[in-house]
Structure formats: structure tokens, C-alpha cells
Design a protein around this motif. Sequence first.
Motif, mmCIF file in Angstrom:
data_model
loop_
_atom_site.group_PDB
_atom_site.id
_atom_site.type_symbol
_atom_site.label_atom_id
_atom_site.label_comp_id
_atom_site.label_asym_id
_atom_site.label_seq_id
_atom_site.Cartn_x
_atom_site.Cartn_y
_atom_site.Cartn_z
ATOM 1 N N UNK A 17 12.680 52.070 47.267
ATOM 2 C CA UNK A 17 13.332 51.962 48.573
ATOM 3 C C UNK A 17 13.594 53.372 49.074
ATOM 4 N N UNK A 18 13.487 53.549 50.377
ATOM 5 C CA UNK A 18 13.745 54.860 50.958
ATOM 6 C C UNK A 18 14.979 54.759 51.844
ATOM 7 N N UNK A 19 15.896 55.721 51.648
ATOM 8 C CA UNK A 19 17.134 55.752 52.412
ATOM 9 C C UNK A 19 17.292 57.111 53.059
ATOM 10 N N UNK A 20 17.922 57.126 54.214
ATOM 11 C CA UNK A 20 18.315 58.389 54.834
ATOM 12 C C UNK A 20 19.613 58.837 54.199
ATOM 13 N N UNK A 21 19.732 60.128 54.016
ATOM 14 C CA UNK A 21 20.893 60.663 53.312
ATOM 15 C C UNK A 21 21.265 62.002 53.933
ATOM 16 N N UNK A 22 22.560 62.233 54.114
ATOM 17 C CA UNK A 22 22.976 63.530 54.635
ATOM 18 C C UNK A 22 22.642 64.616 53.622
ATOM 19 N N UNK A 23 22.249 65.768 54.119
ATOM 20 C CA UNK A 23 21.900 66.863 53.200
ATOM 21 C C UNK A 23 23.040 67.161 52.233
#
Length: 95
Positions: A17-23
Motif C-alpha cells: 500500500x502506498x501512503x502520503x506522509x509528511x516529510x
Amino acid sequence: MSELPEQVTVTLLGKSHQFSCTPGQQQALIDAVDLLNGRVDEMRQRDTVRSDHSALLLAALHLCHELLALQSDTQDTQHTLQQLTQRISTHIESK
């Protein structure tokens, strides 16, 4: 200027699964996935759990229960600290 979210690929229930994540939060996401995967594996060991979906739900419920218990403990500790601080302040002021 805010930094753009980064994509992090993790494996849950054997699927990517691919998630967006804050740096800067990538490792926290990976650690959370590892914890959840571990709990799902624990739930799968139970005779009553028949599916990945059930194991995932039980794991999530157990984690939420633990979170609520920790939050309650934290509130109790904060209340105790406030009472102690008040008692110390009262004692110091009376001197």
C-alpha cells in the motif's frame, strides 16, 4: 513554503500500500505498520479469527483500547501532578 508529502510504500496483510506522509514522519508510519502487522499476526493465532478482515478489526480494536487506557492513565497522572504542585506551592507560600 510547506514541504510536499512523500510517498511511502508499506506492506499490510501481505499487500503493498502506498501512503502520503509528511516529510520526517516516514519512520513513524513504518513503525505503526509494523505494530499493526504484529497485532494482526497475534489475532490470526486465535482459533476464533477466520479472516484477515476479522484479524485486522480485532487488532485495531485492541490498539484503540490500549490507547484509551494510556490516555486515561495520562490524565490521572496529570491530575496527580497538578495536586502535588498546588500542595508544594501552598507549602512554599506559607513559609
